[in-house]
Design a protein around this motif. Sequence first.
Motif, PDB file in Angstrom:
ATOM      1  N   GLU A 706       0.845  -1.235   0.208  1.00 56.33           N
ATOM      2  CA  GLU A 706       0.073  -0.060  -0.045  1.00 56.33           C
ATOM      3  C   GLU A 706       0.935   1.108  -0.089  1.00 56.33           C
ATOM      4  O   GLU A 706       1.151   1.719   0.997  1.00 56.33           O
ATOM      5  CB  GLU A 706      -1.001   0.012   1.190  1.00 56.33           C
ATOM      6  N   GLY A 707       1.367   1.794  -1.093  1.00 51.52           N
ATOM      7  CA  GLY A 707       2.456   2.754  -1.533  1.00 51.52           C
ATOM      8  C   GLY A 707       1.881   4.020  -0.634  1.00 51.52           C
ATOM      9  O   GLY A 707       2.596   4.710  -0.138  1.00 51.52           O
ATOM     10  N   ALA A 708       0.617   4.555  -1.328  1.00 53.52           N
ATOM     11  CA  ALA A 708       0.262   5.914  -0.686  1.00 53.52           C
ATOM     12  C   ALA A 708       0.132   6.165   0.681  1.00 53.52           C
ATOM     13  O   ALA A 708       0.813   7.091   1.231  1.00 53.52           O
ATOM     14  CB  ALA A 708      -1.103   6.233  -1.297  1.00 53.52           C
ATOM     15  N   MET A 710       1.658   4.318   3.014  1.00 54.87           N
ATOM     16  CA  MET A 710       3.034   4.087   3.570  1.00 54.87           C
ATOM     17  C   MET A 710       3.755   5.349   3.362  1.00 54.87           C
ATOM     18  O   MET A 710       4.739   5.792   4.150  1.00 54.87           O
ATOM     19  CB  MET A 710       3.652   3.059   2.740  1.00 54.87           C
ATOM     20  N   LEU A 711       3.761   6.044   2.093  1.00 54.86           N
ATOM     21  CA  LEU A 711       4.556   7.307   1.872  1.00 54.86           C
ATOM     22  C   LEU A 711       4.265   8.306   3.131  1.00 54.86           C
ATOM     23  O   LEU A 711       5.169   9.385   3.432  1.00 54.86           O
ATOM     24  CB  LEU A 711       4.310   7.601   0.389  1.00 54.86           C
ATOM     25  N   GLU A 712       2.771   8.431   3.203  1.00 52.75           N
ATOM     26  CA  GLU A 712       2.518   9.545   4.349  1.00 52.75           C
ATOM     27  C   GLU A 712       3.271   9.158   5.542  1.00 52.75           C
ATOM     28  O   GLU A 712       3.835  10.126   6.181  1.00 52.75           O
ATOM     29  CB  GLU A 712       1.092   9.602   4.278  1.00 52.75           C
ATOM     30  N   LYS A 713       3.349   8.034   5.931  1.00 56.07           N
ATOM     31  CA  LYS A 713       3.646   7.606   7.347  1.00 56.07           C
ATOM     32  C   LYS A 713       5.161   7.796   7.487  1.00 56.07           C
ATOM     33  O   LYS A 713       5.897   8.216   8.460  1.00 56.07           O
ATOM     34  CB  LYS A 713       3.438   6.090   7.775  1.00 56.07           C
ATOM     35  N   ALA A 714       5.805   7.305   6.218  1.00 56.03           N
ATOM     36  CA  ALA A 714       7.260   7.206   6.152  1.00 56.03           C
ATOM     37  C   ALA A 714       7.770   8.851   6.272  1.00 56.03           C
ATOM     38  O   ALA A 714       8.841   9.137   6.910  1.00 56.03           O
ATOM     39  CB  ALA A 714       7.902   6.725   4.939  1.00 56.03           C
ATOM     40  N   ARG A 715       7.252   9.781   5.762  1.00 57.19           N
ATOM     41  CA  ARG A 715       7.695  11.059   5.716  1.00 57.19           C
ATOM     42  C   ARG A 715       7.347  11.892   6.965  1.00 57.19           C
ATOM     43  O   ARG A 715       8.070  12.647   7.384  1.00 57.19           O
ATOM     44  CB  ARG A 715       6.734  11.751   4.550  1.00 57.19           C
ATOM     45  N   SER A 733      13.246   5.645   8.093  1.00 60.64           N
ATOM     46  CA  SER A 733      12.222   6.307   7.608  1.00 60.64           C
ATOM     47  C   SER A 733      12.395   6.701   5.881  1.00 60.64           C
ATOM     48  O   SER A 733      11.495   6.722   5.169  1.00 60.64           O
ATOM     49  CB  SER A 733      12.080   7.590   8.196  1.00 60.64           C
ATOM     50  N   GLN A 734      13.581   6.730   5.652  1.00 59.58           N
ATOM     51  CA  GLN A 734      14.031   7.050   4.073  1.00 59.58           C
ATOM     52  C   GLN A 734      13.815   5.675   3.260  1.00 59.58           C
ATOM     53  O   GLN A 734      13.787   6.032   2.287  1.00 59.58           O
ATOM     54  CB  GLN A 734      15.498   7.810   4.153  1.00 59.58           C
ATOM     55  N   ILE A 735      14.273   4.689   3.944  1.00 58.48           N
ATOM     56  CA  ILE A 735      14.053   3.614   3.276  1.00 58.48           C
ATOM     57  C   ILE A 735      12.832   3.213   2.959  1.00 58.48           C
ATOM     58  O   ILE A 735      12.282   2.763   1.830  1.00 58.48           O
ATOM     59  CB  ILE A 735      14.600   2.158   4.126  1.00 58.48           C
ATOM     60  N   TYR A 736      11.807   3.497   3.925  1.00 58.08           N
ATOM     61  CA  TYR A 736      10.612   3.325   3.774  1.00 58.08           C
ATOM     62  C   TYR A 736       9.914   4.050   2.769  1.00 58.08           C
ATOM     63  O   TYR A 736       9.096   4.008   2.042  1.00 58.08           O
ATOM     64  CB  TYR A 736       9.757   3.298   4.990  1.00 58.08           C
ATOM     65  N   GLU A 737      10.340   5.298   2.775  1.00 56.17           N
ATOM     66  CA  GLU A 737       9.701   6.415   1.907  1.00 56.17           C
ATOM     67  C   GLU A 737      10.249   5.945   0.707  1.00 56.17           C
ATOM     68  O   GLU A 737       9.619   5.879  -0.693  1.00 56.17           O
ATOM     69  CB  GLU A 737      10.465   7.781   1.994  1.00 56.17           C
ATOM     70  N   LEU A 741       7.790   4.828  -2.808  1.00 61.68           N
ATOM     71  CA  LEU A 741       7.860   5.774  -4.046  1.00 61.68           C
ATOM     72  C   LEU A 741       7.747   4.681  -5.190  1.00 61.68           C
ATOM     73  O   LEU A 741       6.939   4.763  -6.085  1.00 61.68           O
ATOM     74  CB  LEU A 741       8.908   6.642  -4.202  1.00 61.68           C
ATOM     75  N   ALA A 742       8.588   3.472  -4.926  1.00 60.76           N
ATOM     76  CA  ALA A 742       8.510   2.555  -5.744  1.00 60.76           C
ATOM     77  C   ALA A 742       7.297   1.651  -6.029  1.00 60.76           C
ATOM     78  O   ALA A 742       7.024   1.432  -6.957  1.00 60.76           O
ATOM     79  CB  ALA A 742       9.664   1.557  -5.533  1.00 60.76           C
ATOM     80  N   LEU A 743       6.628   1.367  -4.998  1.00 57.99           N
ATOM     81  CA  LEU A 743       5.308   1.011  -5.018  1.00 57.99           C
ATOM     82  C   LEU A 743       4.157   1.741  -5.647  1.00 57.99           C
ATOM     83  O   LEU A 743       3.322   1.265  -6.188  1.00 57.99           O
ATOM     84  CB  LEU A 743       4.581   0.743  -3.508  1.00 57.99           C
ATOM     85  N   LEU A 744       4.469   3.189  -5.641  1.00 62.34           N
ATOM     86  CA  LEU A 744       3.663   4.204  -6.435  1.00 62.34           C
ATOM     87  C   LEU A 744       4.199   4.161  -8.102  1.00 62.34           C
ATOM     88  O   LEU A 744       3.618   5.111  -8.544  1.00 62.34           O
ATOM     89  CB  LEU A 744       3.492   5.279  -5.745  1.00 62.34           C
ATOM     90  N   GLY A 745       5.120   3.371  -8.457  1.00 68.26           N
ATOM     91  CA  GLY A 745       5.409   3.474  -9.866  1.00 68.26           C
ATOM     92  C   GLY A 745       6.763   4.411 -10.067  1.00 68.26           C
ATOM     93  O   GLY A 745       7.129   4.421 -11.028  1.00 68.26           O
TER      94      GLY A 745
END
Length: 846
Positions: A706-708, A710-715, A733-737, A741-745
């Motif tokens: 679930e990329g979107a 996940m990106l919010e929480k990572a940031r 946190s940057q690894i997860y970010e 991003l990759a999951l979002l293409g």
Amino acid sequence: MSGQQFVGREKELSTLEGVLAKALHEHAQLLFVTGEAGSGKTALMQEFARRAQDADPDLVVALGGCNAQLGLGDPYLPFREILALLTGDIETQRKRGFLTPQNVSRLHRILLRVAKLLVEVAPELASNFLPEAALTAMIGKAVITKAGWLEDLERLARRKREQALVFEGNPDQAFVFDQYTRMLKMLAEQAPLLLIIEDLHWSDAASLALLFHLVRRLDSDRILLVGTYRADALATDQNGKHHPLETLLNELKRHHGRATVDLDLTPTREKWLFTNALLDREANLLDGEFRQKLFEHTGGQPLFTLEILQALNERGMIQRDEQGRWIAKGVLDWGVLPVRVEGVIAERIARLEEAPLAMLRVASVQGVQFTAQVIAQVERQSERQIFQELQRLAVRHRLIEELGEIRVGSNILSRYQFIHVLFQQYFMDTLGKAERRLLHGEVAQALESLYGSRTGEIALPLARHFHQAGIPEKAVPYLIQAANKAIILSANEEAITHLTLGLELLEQLPEGADRTRMEIGLQMLLGIARVYTLGFAAPEVEHAYGRALALCQEIPDTPEVIPVLVGLYGFYLLRGRIYTTAEIADQVQLRRLASQSHAPLIQLLEHWMSGVGHFWQGQLASACQQLDQVLAIYPSLPPIQNSLYLTDPGIATHCHEAWAFWLLGHMDQGLERIHQTLLLARKLNHDWTLTYALSFCCAILGCRREGAPMLEKAREARTLASKQGFTFWAPISQIYEGWALALLGRYQEGLTTMRAAVADYQATGAWLVQTVFLGALSEVCARAGKPHEGLQHVEAALAAASTTGERVYEAELLRLKGEILWMLAGPENQVEESFQQALWVARQQR
């Protein structure tokens, strides 16, 4: 000639007034005023504040200052003083030039609003930034009772007392920053604010960080921040390290530009005009030759010019005629006058008798600001005698000024300050080494007597005095208290400074139980501060906790042993030494069996260590059994001391169980649990624990692809880590970010981010979770069309799992390996073997 009337500096005042107009009508502003000692920074700010209040009937002025003796180690000192003034501590600063009668009236007018904001918006500021008395007495019980907030403020006072020696529920720096910012923003809705911070060159790192935060968060708020400093005090230290203020100034200039009024760059013509304006404040017949000689002698430096005029008057070289006009008497010999301001100070002081000289020496040992009652005790004189002499020194000699009174328990203490730091420094320089040492000890003893049970409020000054007195056995306990306070305020660098000094002083003490107990406290706190600044896996963490544990073996039943063992557990866990963590858990069990006083807490920690260890070894069913035991005990315990144990064990347990649920196939249950855990973590106001929970949430969301969200929480986690300086959490946190991003293409962007962040994480010395991070990186590489690199990463992850015993992610790694081998058209038997191994491992984890 009197030195009270302000003259000159019209250009600088015009600049200040222009910036204030922008703050009032456009958006918040920051301005710096810089100049050498004696250049008139304080006088300029007093005049600016006076004019600004005359021009705006609603403007409120609040002042905070940094301390030459304590500044670099006293967290948030100027901002604590500003808050104290806003909460009614007016007497302490009443005699200073900034507190005009109209400003006092305006401060009283906003008092109810400030009290309301402290209760509803910024309770952590009340319990951590203010003296206990300020919570109720300063604001006034009658007013608060009428408003209905007395019970709330007294609750905050009780909370402060409970936190005096422990860390229960301490706020993190970002949370404190946000509360301070919100309070100022909401207060500025009622009244515009002019906030002045003097002597920033003596500021601590935490205050500078808060200042930077305010600059970045204040927007359309009616607030002007003005800071003064001496540029000549910003030199690099002996290790080549830049002054923290210089770093801040450069950062502000890069992001926001930098508005500065530099008094050292005043043109010669402006200095000449100042000299003439100073003379012409009063009627005189001083001709052009006198004015030229005066200017040549002083260079138009404000303090020097004032002191030379005073010296001329006292020597009879200028005096008033029958009409009250100043005139020069005869031919003046300028050569007999001092050529530097220090010389003028020496001449003035030489005219004092021994009794006031002795008083001022004692005062100078206290600092620029000092307490009359301390002088009375050290000099063994009555307070009345001291007050009379101080009054003469203030009125006749203009060496000091009265600040006001403060109440400490049943004592009322009278506060004074030297009119300039140069005078305080002069008296200090007149003291020999031995006399200075003795006076520091006598001052410390007097302060202890006056503060009684509330010495914790002045732990840092007491530590300084006892240190300078050569009494380490008294200095070290106060350094421990000062470090406690710094960690409570998330000022970890300041805490490390205090603890390092404490360890140095400890070497002067004889061996014995008292010394051992002190070193246990120092090393335990140093371990905590090192974790916050360097991360769990730093060698310095093991050194501090390891030394503390060795010392605990010498003192039976010392309560510090449990948090020390927890700290070591965290170090070994992150280092990938999972089997060593089992040995730590066994030691905790032995402590529980030997002790009944803290048995429930120790039992909770025992289950927690066992459950976490089993989780990372991939023994998910047994892990959940142990973690369920933690959650059964947790509600029955009082609030856990988060700063002693770093992460709230209840939150940590929920995080591990949520991920275990997902790995066991209960995917929706795992997601629901982690979201509930995040809500609980946010209520704790403990950013380390919140970042912990956000990271686990990212891991679960990543496993769910679930990329979107996940990106919010990572940031969010990255922002917290950046604010707090959490070296450990920043790369995670940057690894997860990057994964999100990759999951979002956005494969290339995500891959670049992940590569750098994984390298940064490995640089911290941590091994734990590398299997997850390398597995995620291998998947992203494969999706980005780089399967060969992906295979290298998954092989490295499997090797790490074999080395450390961290097998929680092994099934997923084997699945990824099989998938990448299939993409590469690898041998079918290897592909099938990988998938079969993945299934076998997954079944074993159940």
